[in-house]
Design an enzyme around this catalytic site. Structure first.
Site, PDB file in Angstrom:
ATOM      1  N   GLY A 122       0.802  -1.207   0.000  1.00 32.56           N
ATOM      2  CA  GLY A 122       0.000   0.000   0.000  1.00 32.56           C
ATOM      3  C   GLY A 122       0.835   1.257   0.000  1.00 32.56           C
ATOM      4  O   GLY A 122       0.293   2.365   0.107  1.00 32.56           O
ATOM      5  N   ASP A 123       2.152   1.113  -0.114  1.00 35.36           N
ATOM      6  CA  ASP A 123       3.054   2.261  -0.158  1.00 35.36           C
ATOM      7  C   ASP A 123       4.286   1.840  -0.958  1.00 35.36           C
ATOM      8  O   ASP A 123       4.229   0.878  -1.721  1.00 35.36           O
ATOM      9  CB  ASP A 123       3.405   2.728   1.260  1.00 35.36           C
ATOM     10  CG  ASP A 123       3.647   4.233   1.351  1.00 35.36           C
ATOM     11  OD1 ASP A 123       4.446   4.732   0.539  1.00 35.36           O
ATOM     12  OD2 ASP A 123       3.057   4.896   2.213  1.00 35.36           O
ATOM     13  N   ASP A 124       5.405   2.545  -0.785  1.00 35.96           N
ATOM     14  CA  ASP A 124       6.599   2.239  -1.566  1.00 35.96           C
ATOM     15  C   ASP A 124       7.061   0.800  -1.315  1.00 35.96           C
ATOM     16  O   ASP A 124       7.095   0.335  -0.173  1.00 35.96           O
ATOM     17  CB  ASP A 124       7.733   3.190  -1.193  1.00 35.96           C
ATOM     18  CG  ASP A 124       7.353   4.652  -1.365  1.00 35.96           C
ATOM     19  OD1 ASP A 124       6.669   4.976  -2.363  1.00 35.96           O
ATOM     20  OD2 ASP A 124       7.738   5.467  -0.505  1.00 35.96           O
TER      21      ASP A 124
ATOM     22  N   SER B 216       2.437  -1.661  -6.629  1.00 37.49           N
ATOM     23  CA  SER B 216       2.110  -0.599  -5.677  1.00 37.49           C
ATOM     24  C   SER B 216       1.363   0.510  -6.406  1.00 37.49           C
ATOM     25  O   SER B 216       1.959   1.494  -6.838  1.00 37.49           O
ATOM     26  CB  SER B 216       3.378  -0.046  -5.019  1.00 37.49           C
ATOM     27  OG  SER B 216       3.042   0.955  -4.089  1.00 37.49           O
TER      28      SER B 216
END
Length: 484
Positions: free
Chosen positions: A263-265, A296
């Protein structure tokens, strides 16, 4: 999907996709797989083997998914810590098949945490089991909230020679309760991570699956000589701040053969936040990333920053695959960060369905407080991207430096982006300077300086690439009576 954690069927599906999407990682994983074992014994690969083995079950552990094993984990590590000296031979904690619910616990030196293929370590959903610890000195506060932070599920500080591995066992943070409370602003402190090792040297993490972290998954900080290899990380793609692997003020790091849905990098390199990171002054440097596969949709495959106030330099990334991700490489910084991002070398990227291939942001508006120095201007220079093929791209790049302090020394070569739809301006550039060759669509004017058709990429071998593994044998606890 953000309200749901990944279940077993989803996990098996994504593991299959991993094999289909990352053939090179599969080949490497075979190279890293354990040798065959004889009955009653098992083998694994690690830089260091251990003379003493104990099972979690020997310390009262119950793998039923509901009984708390926090005390069992802490007692087992405490028992094995007697072997943590150089002459002790080291200890290995074996986690058998089962579902082992636990709150946070710390590791010790010359230690291996080994997960059976059917072992699942479950993060407790009883938040009172998660101790509150001090903020990192290079951040000055928690990342989510002012003040302290919850401990990470698996932690440790001032350690030497730590291995976390297994037969692809699982660590599941059961993060949905944390994500919900974060979105509702119901947490008083910053969420913990799945794995955080601080002030440590010689860390080896391999052959495990990480699921549903409350926030970041793997966070080595103020540490050196780190290998993260053959890891699968899975979280819902809209879960908040579930970064994959975040080396933070670390040196000599090798990340390879990993598959991350986040959900992020997927990988974010950091080194402290504004005046606190400047004061701490510990860079992230000499970092190798290879054979990474990333999904992502809202973030970067590889990010540098935004917390980079100790400096980031000498990052080498190659053989990167991304699908349905926001940007291939993103540099994030701002006035007040100070320090530098320099000598970043990327080659061999295959990108499919992206918002941008490359993104640079010089006005990232995220500060720990109002005390940052407006004269602390970050330097971004010597950034190379080459041999990149991208399809289904919305915009080739969005590169925004800092007025009066442009990002310099950008080199782009042999890069092709097939846009999802035709655009009059496929590149957006302000306050950047560089050169390019064999780039389609043609880059923006500030990047049209000419060169010989190739961007630099280091040819020397870093010390972390000389780290090798050996075959380690141990008697499977239960066959031998436990600790030996």
């Amino acid at each position: 999907m953000a309200s749901r954690m990944l279940n077993a069927s989803t996990l098996h599906l994504l593991r299959s996709l991993c094999l289909l999407l990352a053939a090179s990682a599969t080949v490497a994983a075979r190279r890293h797989s354990p040798p065959a074992s004889r009955p009653g014994h098992s083998m694994y690969l690690a830089p260091s083997c251990r003379a003493h083995t104990a099972s979690l079950a020997d310390f009262g552990g119950v793998g039923d998914g509901t009984t708390s094993n926090t005390a069992a984990f802490r007692s087992a590590v405490d028992h094995l810590s007697q072997y943590s000296g150089k002459s002790g031979g080291g200890g290995m904690l074996y986690v058998p098949a089962g579902k082992w619910l636990t709150g946070p616990f710390n590791l010790t030196s010359h230690f291996t945490l080994f997960l059976h293929s059917d072992a699942v370590i479950l993060g407790s959903q009883n938040i009172t089991e998660w101790p509150i610890i001090d903020p990192l000195p290079s951040y000055g506060r928690g990342r989510d909230k002012i003040g302290g932070r919850y401990a990470s599920l698996i932690g440790g500080s001032n350690l030497t020679d730590v291995v976390i591995t297994g037969s692809n066992g699982t660590i599941d943070g059961q993060g949905a309760i944390w994500w919900s409370k974060f979105h509702k602003n119901q947490l008083k402190y910053t969420r913990g991570y799945l794995i955080e090792l601080m002030h440590s040297d010689t860390i080896f993490i391999s052959n495990i699956t990480l699921l549903n972290s409350p926030a970041w998954n793997i966070h080595p900080v103020y540490s050196s000589n780190i290998v993260v290899q053959g890891i699968t990380i899975l979280a819902p793609t809209h879960s908040p701040n579930t970064d994959g692997i975040n080396p933070d003020s670390c040196s000599q790091v090798r990340i390879e053969d990993c598959y991350i849905v986040s959900g992020d990098d997927c990988v974010a390199i950091k080194s402290g936040w504004d005046e606190y990171g400047i004061a701490y002054g510990m860079p992230s440097q000499h970092i190798v990333i290879r054979r990474l596969t990333c999904v992502s949709p809202t973030s970067a495959v590889i990010a540098l920053g935004s917390e980079m106030s100790g400096g980031i330099q000498d990052v080498r990334a190659e053989d990167i695959t991304a699908i349905n991700s926001e940007s291939g490489v993103r540099i994030k910084t701002a006035v007040g960060r100070g320090a530098y991002v320099r000598d970043v070398f990327v080659r061999g990227m295959s990108l499919n369905t992206m918002k941008w291939m490359f993104r640079m942001t010089g006005n990232y508006k995220d500060h720990p407080d109002g005390k940052y120095d407006p004269n602390a201007i970050p330097v971004v220079e010597n950034i190379s991207y080459q041999d990149v093929v991208a399809t289904g791209v919305n915009i080739a790049a969005r590169l925004e430096g800092i007025q009066g302090a442009p990002f310099k020394g950008i080199c782009i070569a042999n890069v092709t982006a097939a846009l999802a739809k035709s655009r009059k301006y496929p590149w957006t550039c302000t306050d950047v300077e560089g050169v390019s060759a064999n780039v389609s669509p043609a880059p923006c004017e500030p990047l049209r300086g000419t060169h010989n058709g190739a961007c630099p990429f280091p040819t020397d071998t870093l010390p972390i690439d000389k780290v090798t593994v050996q075959q380690c044998a141990y008697d499977v606890p239960g066959n031998t009576g436990g600790s030996n």
